[in-house]
Write a protein that holds these residues in place. Structure first.
Motif, PDB file in Angstrom:
ATOM      1  N   GLY A  97       0.799  -1.219   0.000  1.00  0.00           N
ATOM      2  CA  GLY A  97       0.000   0.000   0.000  1.00  0.00           C
ATOM      3  C   GLY A  97       0.829   1.265   0.000  1.00  0.00           C
ATOM      4  O   GLY A  97       0.428   2.277   0.571  1.00  0.00           O
ATOM      5  N   GLY A  98       2.006   1.229  -0.616  1.00  0.00           N
ATOM      6  CA  GLY A  98       2.871   2.400  -0.695  1.00  0.00           C
ATOM      7  C   GLY A  98       3.814   2.564   0.484  1.00  0.00           C
ATOM      8  O   GLY A  98       4.674   3.432   0.459  1.00  0.00           O
ATOM      9  N   GLY A  99       3.677   1.726   1.521  1.00  0.00           N
ATOM     10  CA  GLY A  99       4.560   1.817   2.690  1.00  0.00           C
ATOM     11  C   GLY A  99       5.644   0.751   2.649  1.00  0.00           C
ATOM     12  O   GLY A  99       5.353  -0.428   2.439  1.00  0.00           O
ATOM     13  N   LEU A 100       6.883   1.154   2.849  1.00  0.00           N
ATOM     14  CA  LEU A 100       8.015   0.242   2.810  1.00  0.00           C
ATOM     15  C   LEU A 100       7.944  -0.743   3.981  1.00  0.00           C
ATOM     16  O   LEU A 100       7.805  -0.336   5.129  1.00  0.00           O
ATOM     17  N   VAL A 101       8.037  -2.055   3.681  1.00  0.00           N
ATOM     18  CA  VAL A 101       7.976  -3.078   4.726  1.00  0.00           C
ATOM     19  C   VAL A 101       9.271  -3.863   4.861  1.00  0.00           C
ATOM     20  O   VAL A 101       9.526  -4.471   5.896  1.00  0.00           O
ATOM     21  N   SER A 102      10.101  -3.892   3.825  1.00  0.00           N
ATOM     22  CA  SER A 102      11.347  -4.652   3.875  1.00  0.00           C
ATOM     23  C   SER A 102      12.262  -4.208   2.734  1.00  0.00           C
ATOM     24  O   SER A 102      11.788  -3.742   1.695  1.00  0.00           O
ATOM     25  N   THR A 103      13.565  -4.365   2.958  1.00  0.00           N
ATOM     26  CA  THR A 103      14.539  -4.116   1.893  1.00  0.00           C
ATOM     27  C   THR A 103      15.530  -5.271   1.875  1.00  0.00           C
ATOM     28  O   THR A 103      15.756  -5.935   2.881  1.00  0.00           O
ATOM     29  N   GLU A 104      16.121  -5.484   0.705  1.00  0.00           N
ATOM     30  CA  GLU A 104      17.212  -6.441   0.584  1.00  0.00           C
ATOM     31  C   GLU A 104      18.278  -5.806  -0.306  1.00  0.00           C
ATOM     32  O   GLU A 104      17.982  -5.331  -1.396  1.00  0.00           O
ATOM     33  N   GLU A 105      19.500  -5.801   0.184  1.00  0.00           N
ATOM     34  CA  GLU A 105      20.646  -5.312  -0.587  1.00  0.00           C
ATOM     35  C   GLU A 105      21.437  -6.536  -1.014  1.00  0.00           C
ATOM     36  O   GLU A 105      21.708  -7.424  -0.196  1.00  0.00           O
ATOM     37  N   LEU A 106      21.800  -6.601  -2.297  1.00  0.00           N
ATOM     38  CA  LEU A 106      22.441  -7.795  -2.830  1.00  0.00           C
ATOM     39  C   LEU A 106      23.651  -7.485  -3.686  1.00  0.00           C
ATOM     40  O   LEU A 106      23.726  -6.428  -4.309  1.00  0.00           O
ATOM     41  N   VAL A 133      21.546   2.706 -12.926  1.00  0.00           N
ATOM     42  CA  VAL A 133      22.348   3.015 -11.737  1.00  0.00           C
ATOM     43  C   VAL A 133      21.913   4.344 -11.128  1.00  0.00           C
ATOM     44  O   VAL A 133      21.703   5.336 -11.832  1.00  0.00           O
ATOM     45  N   GLU A 134      21.779   4.339  -9.819  1.00  0.00           N
ATOM     46  CA  GLU A 134      21.405   5.529  -9.064  1.00  0.00           C
ATOM     47  C   GLU A 134      22.214   5.582  -7.765  1.00  0.00           C
ATOM     48  O   GLU A 134      22.870   4.598  -7.396  1.00  0.00           O
ATOM     49  N   SER A 135      22.139   6.695  -7.092  1.00  0.00           N
ATOM     50  CA  SER A 135      22.832   6.839  -5.806  1.00  0.00           C
ATOM     51  C   SER A 135      22.234   5.860  -4.805  1.00  0.00           C
ATOM     52  O   SER A 135      21.031   5.623  -4.804  1.00  0.00           O
ATOM     53  N   PRO A 136      23.076   5.310  -3.925  1.00  0.00           N
ATOM     54  CA  PRO A 136      22.554   4.343  -2.951  1.00  0.00           C
ATOM     55  C   PRO A 136      21.646   4.999  -1.918  1.00  0.00           C
ATOM     56  O   PRO A 136      21.887   6.137  -1.503  1.00  0.00           O
ATOM     57  N   GLY A 141      24.792  -0.562   2.374  1.00  0.00           N
ATOM     58  CA  GLY A 141      26.141  -0.657   2.890  1.00  0.00           C
ATOM     59  C   GLY A 141      26.230  -0.809   4.392  1.00  0.00           C
ATOM     60  O   GLY A 141      27.326  -0.871   4.951  1.00  0.00           O
ATOM     61  N   ARG A 142      25.090  -0.902   5.056  1.00  0.00           N
ATOM     62  CA  ARG A 142      25.101  -1.059   6.509  1.00  0.00           C
ATOM     63  C   ARG A 142      25.505  -2.467   6.900  1.00  0.00           C
ATOM     64  O   ARG A 142      25.264  -3.417   6.180  1.00  0.00           O
ATOM     65  N   ALA A 143      26.104  -2.587   8.061  1.00  0.00           N
ATOM     66  CA  ALA A 143      26.464  -3.891   8.609  1.00  0.00           C
ATOM     67  C   ALA A 143      25.554  -4.204   9.792  1.00  0.00           C
ATOM     68  O   ALA A 143      25.031  -3.299  10.450  1.00  0.00           O
ATOM     69  N   VAL A 144      25.377  -5.476  10.059  1.00  0.00           N
ATOM     70  CA  VAL A 144      24.605  -5.911  11.208  1.00  0.00           C
ATOM     71  C   VAL A 144      25.493  -5.803  12.441  1.00  0.00           C
ATOM     72  O   VAL A 144      26.659  -6.199  12.417  1.00  0.00           O
ATOM     73  N   GLY A 145      24.965  -5.256  13.509  1.00  0.00           N
ATOM     74  CA  GLY A 145      25.730  -5.170  14.754  1.00  0.00           C
ATOM     75  C   GLY A 145      25.019  -4.303  15.753  1.00  0.00           C
ATOM     76  O   GLY A 145      24.088  -3.567  15.425  1.00  0.00           O
ATOM     77  N   LEU A 146      25.446  -4.414  16.988  1.00  0.00           N
ATOM     78  CA  LEU A 146      24.890  -3.590  18.046  1.00  0.00           C
ATOM     79  C   LEU A 146      25.458  -2.188  17.951  1.00  0.00           C
ATOM     80  O   LEU A 146      26.638  -2.007  17.680  1.00  0.00           O
ATOM     81  N   GLN A 147      24.615  -1.226  18.171  1.00  0.00           N
ATOM     82  CA  GLN A 147      25.050   0.168  18.194  1.00  0.00           C
ATOM     83  C   GLN A 147      25.425   0.521  19.619  1.00  0.00           C
ATOM     84  O   GLN A 147      24.722   0.150  20.561  1.00  0.00           O
TER      85      GLN A 147
END
Length: 154
Positions: A97-106, A133-136, A141-147
């Motif tokens: 419905g136009g709202g972002l629910v998930s992303t996948e970077e590959l 191609v467009e700007s990211p 480029g984020r990594a998984v980890g505790l902030q």
């Protein structure tokens, strides 16, 4: 420029014990969307049958942003962030419905299936990818980890 690559409803068998779309099915739908991107740039079934080559996923990072209910219509768009002789860096964005629910970077690698080795992308495919191609986006480029907690918080 993002391109629409896939649309699919959430099926009953995809719902988990919490009553929402289960983790593996986000990835299944993203896989269908990757097929859509491949079709869009000339790496579809006819190409694979003719050449024995395809785009293989070498790395992926999924973000689950919102719960998704049974029957929701999933819309996925692709954003190409870069390409080289043998690879494609792209993101898939799933919305309801136009709202972002998930992303996948590959990171996809073009592979000759018989040899199992990477091979250059055909020039027309690479040109089609470069046109996209467009700007990211900020999440790429984020990594998984505790902030680390801000000073004074535990």
């Amino acid at each position: 420029m993002s391109v629409p690559v896939h649309r699919e409803p959430v099926r009953e068998q995809w719902i988990d014990y919490n009553g929402h779309l289960s983790e593996p099915y986000y990835v299944l739908v993203f896989g269908h969307a990757t097929d859509g991107l491949m079709d869009h740039v000339g790496l579809g079934p006819a190409y694979r049958a003719r050449t024995g080559s395809s785009l293989y996923t070498a790395e992926a990072h999924v973000r689950y942003l919102r719960e998704v209910d049974l029957g929701a219509e999933l819309d996925v768009r692709a954003r190409v962030l870069g390409t080289s002789a043998k690879t494609v860096h792209y993101c898939l964005e799933m919305s309801v419905g136009g709202g972002l629910v998930s992303t996948e970077e590959l990171l996809g690698v073009h592979v000759d299936s018989e040899s199992g080795r990477s091979v250059p992308l055909p020039e027309p495919v690479r040109a089609a990818l470069e046109q996209l191609v467009e700007s990211p986006p900020g999440y790429a480029g984020r990594a998984v980890g505790l902030q680390p907690a801000p000073a004074g918080e535990a």
